[in-house]
Design a protein around this motif. Structure first.
Motif, PDB file in Angstrom:
ATOM      1  N   TYR A  56      -5.512  34.331  22.056  1.00 49.64           N
ATOM      2  CA  TYR A  56      -6.149  34.895  20.860  1.00 49.64           C
ATOM      3  C   TYR A  56      -6.396  36.383  21.104  1.00 49.64           C
ATOM      4  O   TYR A  56      -6.825  36.773  22.185  1.00 49.64           O
ATOM      5  CB  TYR A  56      -7.481  34.208  20.586  1.00 49.64           C
ATOM      6  N   ARG A  57      -6.162  37.195  20.068  1.00 51.89           N
ATOM      7  CA  ARG A  57      -6.394  38.633  20.168  1.00 51.89           C
ATOM      8  C   ARG A  57      -7.145  39.117  18.933  1.00 51.89           C
ATOM      9  O   ARG A  57      -6.967  38.580  17.848  1.00 51.89           O
ATOM     10  CB  ARG A  57      -5.080  39.385  20.266  1.00 51.89           C
ATOM     11  N   GLY A  58      -7.928  40.165  19.149  1.00 46.85           N
ATOM     12  CA  GLY A  58      -8.653  40.785  18.042  1.00 46.85           C
ATOM     13  C   GLY A  58      -9.626  41.822  18.574  1.00 46.85           C
ATOM     14  O   GLY A  58      -9.479  42.302  19.700  1.00 46.85           O
ATOM     15  N   ASN A  59     -10.607  42.164  17.759  1.00 46.97           N
ATOM     16  CA  ASN A  59     -11.610  43.163  18.119  1.00 46.97           C
ATOM     17  C   ASN A  59     -12.998  42.596  17.911  1.00 46.97           C
ATOM     18  O   ASN A  59     -13.191  41.711  17.087  1.00 46.97           O
ATOM     19  CB  ASN A  59     -11.475  44.416  17.249  1.00 46.97           C
ATOM     20  N   TRP A  60     -13.974  43.135  18.651  1.00 50.34           N
ATOM     21  CA  TRP A  60     -15.348  42.790  18.336  1.00 50.34           C
ATOM     22  C   TRP A  60     -15.982  43.969  17.632  1.00 50.34           C
ATOM     23  O   TRP A  60     -15.649  45.116  17.880  1.00 50.34           O
ATOM     24  CB  TRP A  60     -16.138  42.284  19.514  1.00 50.34           C
ATOM     25  N   VAL A  61     -16.844  43.667  16.692  1.00 49.82           N
ATOM     26  CA  VAL A  61     -17.567  44.668  15.929  1.00 49.82           C
ATOM     27  C   VAL A  61     -19.037  44.553  16.295  1.00 49.82           C
ATOM     28  O   VAL A  61     -19.613  43.466  16.236  1.00 49.82           O
ATOM     29  CB  VAL A  61     -17.382  44.436  14.408  1.00 49.82           C
ATOM     30  N   VAL A  62     -19.634  45.668  16.693  1.00 49.04           N
ATOM     31  CA  VAL A  62     -21.042  45.672  17.081  1.00 49.04           C
ATOM     32  C   VAL A  62     -21.905  45.591  15.833  1.00 49.04           C
ATOM     33  O   VAL A  62     -21.670  46.275  14.845  1.00 49.04           O
ATOM     34  CB  VAL A  62     -21.380  46.939  17.893  1.00 49.04           C
ATOM     35  N   ALA A  63     -22.902  44.714  15.871  1.00 54.30           N
ATOM     36  CA  ALA A  63     -23.819  44.516  14.748  1.00 54.30           C
ATOM     37  C   ALA A  63     -25.242  44.463  15.297  1.00 54.30           C
ATOM     38  O   ALA A  63     -25.780  43.394  15.540  1.00 54.30           O
ATOM     39  CB  ALA A  63     -23.486  43.231  14.005  1.00 54.30           C
ATOM     40  N   GLN A  64     -25.820  45.633  15.537  1.00 57.17           N
ATOM     41  CA  GLN A  64     -27.171  45.701  16.094  1.00 57.17           C
ATOM     42  C   GLN A  64     -28.179  45.339  15.012  1.00 57.17           C
ATOM     43  O   GLN A  64     -28.202  45.948  13.951  1.00 57.17           O
ATOM     44  CB  GLN A  64     -27.462  47.119  16.602  1.00 57.17           C
ATOM     45  N   PRO A  65     -29.024  44.333  15.248  1.00 57.68           N
ATOM     46  CA  PRO A  65     -30.039  44.001  14.255  1.00 57.68           C
ATOM     47  C   PRO A  65     -31.090  45.107  14.181  1.00 57.68           C
ATOM     48  O   PRO A  65     -31.288  45.840  15.154  1.00 57.68           O
ATOM     49  CB  PRO A  65     -30.645  42.701  14.788  1.00 57.68           C
ATOM     50  N   THR A  96     -27.533  44.345  22.315  1.00 56.41           N
ATOM     51  CA  THR A  96     -26.581  44.583  21.245  1.00 56.41           C
ATOM     52  C   THR A  96     -25.792  43.320  20.935  1.00 56.41           C
ATOM     53  O   THR A  96     -25.361  42.600  21.825  1.00 56.41           O
ATOM     54  CB  THR A  96     -25.619  45.709  21.655  1.00 56.41           C
ATOM     55  N   GLU A  97     -25.607  43.059  19.654  1.00 54.61           N
ATOM     56  CA  GLU A  97     -24.848  41.887  19.223  1.00 54.61           C
ATOM     57  C   GLU A  97     -23.482  42.316  18.719  1.00 54.61           C
ATOM     58  O   GLU A  97     -23.306  43.439  18.254  1.00 54.61           O
ATOM     59  CB  GLU A  97     -25.602  41.168  18.107  1.00 54.61           C
ATOM     60  N   ALA A  98     -22.507  41.413  18.814  1.00 57.58           N
ATOM     61  CA  ALA A  98     -21.163  41.697  18.322  1.00 57.58           C
ATOM     62  C   ALA A  98     -20.553  40.428  17.741  1.00 57.58           C
ATOM     63  O   ALA A  98     -20.919  39.312  18.115  1.00 57.58           O
ATOM     64  CB  ALA A  98     -20.281  42.235  19.443  1.00 57.58           C
ATOM     65  N   LYS A  99     -19.620  40.625  16.825  1.00 57.44           N
ATOM     66  CA  LYS A  99     -18.874  39.536  16.198  1.00 57.44           C
ATOM     67  C   LYS A  99     -17.396  39.802  16.433  1.00 57.44           C
ATOM     68  O   LYS A  99     -16.927  40.916  16.214  1.00 57.44           O
ATOM     69  CB  LYS A  99     -19.173  39.495  14.702  1.00 57.44           C
ATOM     70  N   CYS A 112     -16.192  34.419  17.382  1.00 61.89           N
ATOM     71  CA  CYS A 112     -17.141  34.552  18.482  1.00 61.89           C
ATOM     72  C   CYS A 112     -18.346  35.399  18.090  1.00 61.89           C
ATOM     73  O   CYS A 112     -18.216  36.384  17.370  1.00 61.89           O
ATOM     74  CB  CYS A 112     -16.470  35.205  19.686  1.00 61.89           C
ATOM     75  N   ASP A 113     -19.518  34.987  18.567  1.00 58.65           N
ATOM     76  CA  ASP A 113     -20.756  35.746  18.433  1.00 58.65           C
ATOM     77  C   ASP A 113     -21.259  36.048  19.835  1.00 58.65           C
ATOM     78  O   ASP A 113     -21.461  35.131  20.633  1.00 58.65           O
ATOM     79  CB  ASP A 113     -21.811  34.931  17.670  1.00 58.65           C
ATOM     80  N   PHE A 114     -21.465  37.346  20.132  1.00 58.01           N
ATOM     81  CA  PHE A 114     -21.900  37.766  21.453  1.00 58.01           C
ATOM     82  C   PHE A 114     -23.234  38.492  21.377  1.00 58.01           C
ATOM     83  O   PHE A 114     -23.544  39.137  20.377  1.00 58.01           O
ATOM     84  CB  PHE A 114     -20.879  38.721  22.082  1.00 58.01           C
ATOM     85  N   THR A 115     -24.021  38.425  22.452  1.00 56.83           N
ATOM     86  CA  THR A 115     -25.242  39.215  22.587  1.00 56.83           C
ATOM     87  C   THR A 115     -25.214  39.922  23.932  1.00 56.83           C
ATOM     88  O   THR A 115     -24.596  39.447  24.886  1.00 56.83           O
ATOM     89  CB  THR A 115     -26.516  38.356  22.505  1.00 56.83           C
ATOM     90  N   GLY A 116     -25.890  41.074  24.009  1.00 55.17           N
ATOM     91  CA  GLY A 116     -25.976  41.824  25.250  1.00 55.17           C
ATOM     92  C   GLY A 116     -24.672  42.479  25.647  1.00 55.17           C
ATOM     93  O   GLY A 116     -24.442  42.729  26.822  1.00 55.17           O
ATOM     94  N   VAL A 117     -23.802  42.817  24.686  1.00 56.09           N
ATOM     95  CA  VAL A 117     -22.458  43.276  25.020  1.00 56.09           C
ATOM     96  C   VAL A 117     -22.415  44.635  25.723  1.00 56.09           C
ATOM     97  O   VAL A 117     -21.460  44.909  26.429  1.00 56.09           O
ATOM     98  CB  VAL A 117     -21.528  43.304  23.782  1.00 56.09           C
ATOM     99  N   HIS A 118     -23.401  45.482  25.565  1.00 54.58           N
ATOM    100  CA  HIS A 118     -23.374  46.784  26.234  1.00 54.58           C
ATOM    101  C   HIS A 118     -24.374  46.882  27.373  1.00 54.58           C
ATOM    102  O   HIS A 118     -24.687  47.965  27.839  1.00 54.58           O
ATOM    103  CB  HIS A 118     -23.605  47.908  25.222  1.00 54.58           C
ATOM    104  N   SER A 119     -24.871  45.763  27.849  1.00 58.49           N
ATOM    105  CA  SER A 119     -25.873  45.791  28.911  1.00 58.49           C
ATOM    106  C   SER A 119     -25.279  45.478  30.285  1.00 58.49           C
ATOM    107  O   SER A 119     -25.994  45.417  31.257  1.00 58.49           O
ATOM    108  CB  SER A 119     -26.989  44.794  28.595  1.00 58.49           C
ATOM    109  N   GLY A 120     -23.986  45.284  30.385  1.00 52.36           N
ATOM    110  CA  GLY A 120     -23.356  44.937  31.655  1.00 52.36           C
ATOM    111  C   GLY A 120     -23.096  43.454  31.796  1.00 52.36           C
ATOM    112  O   GLY A 120     -22.217  43.033  32.521  1.00 52.36           O
TER     113      GLY A 120
END
Length: 141
Positions: A56-65, A96-99, A112-120
């Motif tokens: 699967y390929r694509g991009n994640w988009v950051v969505a900071q609440p 930071t959250e991302a979709k 996919c739903d991700f959290t903490g994507v820019h924290s390491g």
């Protein structure tokens, strides 16, 4: 001299790229699947995940609440001093959250739903077209 400048410029650009390792586990078994995400300044974060023989390929988009606002009271009581209340802004403890919307060559999808994507390190879940949910761990590469 040109070679030295080129090498220095290439090293500076390489320092701007952030790579992540993704580890996925379906909730129906202990099988592990892997992927990666690569982020460069000024562009989307590209994501690739391989499950079985499907990539699967694509991009994640950051969505900071938005930050939450709270009310705090503090100070001293007695004499001529009294307590004071103020509004404070509280940051999102999950980071930071991302979709990510990923697609395989056969047209199947992984959401996919991700959290903490820019924290390491971070986490999240992915779900395929059949409804199978995968838990995800995200680490800096």
């Amino acid at each position: 001299m040109r070679r030295v400048l080129f090498v220095a410029f290439a090293a500076a650009l390489a320092g701007c790229t952030t790579s992540y390792t993704l580890t996925l586990m379906p909730r129906t078994s202990g099988q592990l699947y892997y992927g990666e995400a690569t982020s460069t300044p000024g562009s989307d974060t590209q994501v690739m995940v391989t499950i079985a023989e499907r990539t699967y390929r694509g991009n994640w988009v950051v969505a900071q609440p938005p930050p939450q606002t709270g009310f705090a009271i503090g100070g001293m009581f007695g004499g001529r001093r009294s307590g004071v209340g103020t509004s404070v802004i509280v940051s999102n403890p999950a980071g930071t959250e991302a979709k990510a919307l990923l697609r395989a060559d056969d047209g199947s999808g992984l959401r996919c739903d991700f959290t903490g994507v820019h924290s390491g390190s971070g986490g999240g879940t992915c779900q395929d077209d059949k409804g199978l949910v995968y838990d995800v761990q995200i680490r800096l590469k």
